[in-house]
Design a protein around this motif. Structure first.
Motif, PDB file in Angstrom:
ATOM      1  N   GLU A  45      26.431  -0.181  -0.161  1.00 56.33           N
ATOM      2  CA  GLU A  45      27.022  -0.953  -1.801  1.00 56.33           C
ATOM      3  C   GLU A  45      27.783  -2.068  -1.672  1.00 56.33           C
ATOM      4  N   SER A  60      30.198  -4.354  -8.709  1.00 56.35           N
ATOM      5  CA  SER A  60      29.705  -3.827  -7.250  1.00 56.35           C
ATOM      6  C   SER A  60      28.093  -3.512  -7.830  1.00 56.35           C
ATOM      7  N   GLN A  62      25.021  -1.186  -6.088  1.00 55.39           N
ATOM      8  CA  GLN A  62      24.146  -0.712  -4.949  1.00 55.39           C
ATOM      9  C   GLN A  62      22.530  -0.670  -5.134  1.00 55.39           C
ATOM     10  N   SER A  73      21.424  -0.602  -8.912  1.00 51.35           N
ATOM     11  CA  SER A  73      22.777  -0.378  -9.717  1.00 51.35           C
ATOM     12  C   SER A  73      23.427  -1.192 -10.253  1.00 51.35           C
ATOM     13  N   GLU A  75      27.797  -2.180 -11.227  1.00 59.14           N
ATOM     14  CA  GLU A  75      29.119  -1.904 -12.501  1.00 59.14           C
ATOM     15  C   GLU A  75      30.191  -3.110 -12.351  1.00 59.14           C
ATOM     16  N   THR A  77      34.197  -2.797 -13.929  1.00 58.96           N
ATOM     17  CA  THR A  77      34.718  -1.974 -14.534  1.00 58.96           C
ATOM     18  C   THR A  77      36.273  -2.399 -14.864  1.00 58.96           C
ATOM     19  N   SER A  91      34.236   1.155 -18.348  1.00 58.50           N
ATOM     20  CA  SER A  91      33.436   0.936 -17.216  1.00 58.50           C
ATOM     21  C   SER A  91      31.694   0.183 -17.806  1.00 58.50           C
ATOM     22  N   GLN A  93      27.533  -0.209 -17.117  1.00 69.23           N
ATOM     23  CA  GLN A  93      26.547  -0.249 -15.609  1.00 69.23           C
ATOM     24  C   GLN A  93      25.211  -0.537 -15.385  1.00 69.23           C
ATOM     25  N   TYR A  94      24.243  -1.458 -15.372  1.00 73.07           N
ATOM     26  CA  TYR A  94      22.762  -1.555 -14.951  1.00 73.07           C
ATOM     27  C   TYR A  94      22.601  -0.981 -14.128  1.00 73.07           C
ATOM     28  N   ILE A  95      21.206   0.092 -14.254  1.00 76.68           N
ATOM     29  CA  ILE A  95      20.667   0.405 -13.788  1.00 76.68           C
ATOM     30  C   ILE A  95      19.277   0.721 -13.976  1.00 76.68           C
ATOM     31  N   THR A 103      21.418   1.050 -18.908  1.00 74.78           N
ATOM     32  CA  THR A 103      22.664   0.633 -19.631  1.00 74.78           C
ATOM     33  C   THR A 103      23.460   2.179 -20.136  1.00 74.78           C
TER      34      THR A 103
END
Length: 113
Positions: A45, A60, A62, A73, A75, A77, A91, A93-95, A103
């Motif tokens: 990360e 961030s 990861q 991913s 993130e 936030t 928050s 997140q895109y994964i 998302t």
């Protein structure tokens, strides 16, 4: 004589810079479990965060390696202290993994007393 499982290795790095308006922080993390039978055997990360008296925001990225494949991913936030007792933190997140692109949007409500 049975051998013990390999131990995980981890490295962490953090750099903080105090500016006129707040604190800027960079974070890096890497961990590896040499036993590939573990569900997650490698994780990395990198990110940055900004903090002042009422706000915290961070970004961030990861990467994790699992037995089933690799997942990446990102993130974003933001946490806002609304008053002395209540803070709100949305928050996003895109994964990306072998199953596709996803998302997630969530929010945390903090109450302290």
């Amino acid at each position: 004589m049975a051998s013990s499982p390999p131990s995980p290795q981890a490295t962490h790095s953090q750099l903080s810079v105090l500016g006129a308006y707040g604190l800027l922080r960079r974070v890096e993390e890497y961990s590896e479990n040499t036993c590939h039978q573990s569900a997650c055997y490698r994780y990395a990360e990198v990110g940055c965060a900004y903090c002042d008296s009422l706000n915290q925001c961070g970004l961030s990225a990861q990467c994790a390696r699992f037995r089933q494949g690799t997942e990446h991913s990102v993130e974003l936030t933001y946490r806002r202290q609304l008053n002395r007792h209540i803070a709100l933190q949305p928050s996003f997140q895109y994964i990306n993994n072998t199953e596709g692109n996803f998302t997630a949007l969530c929010a945390r409500l903090y109450y302290s007393f």
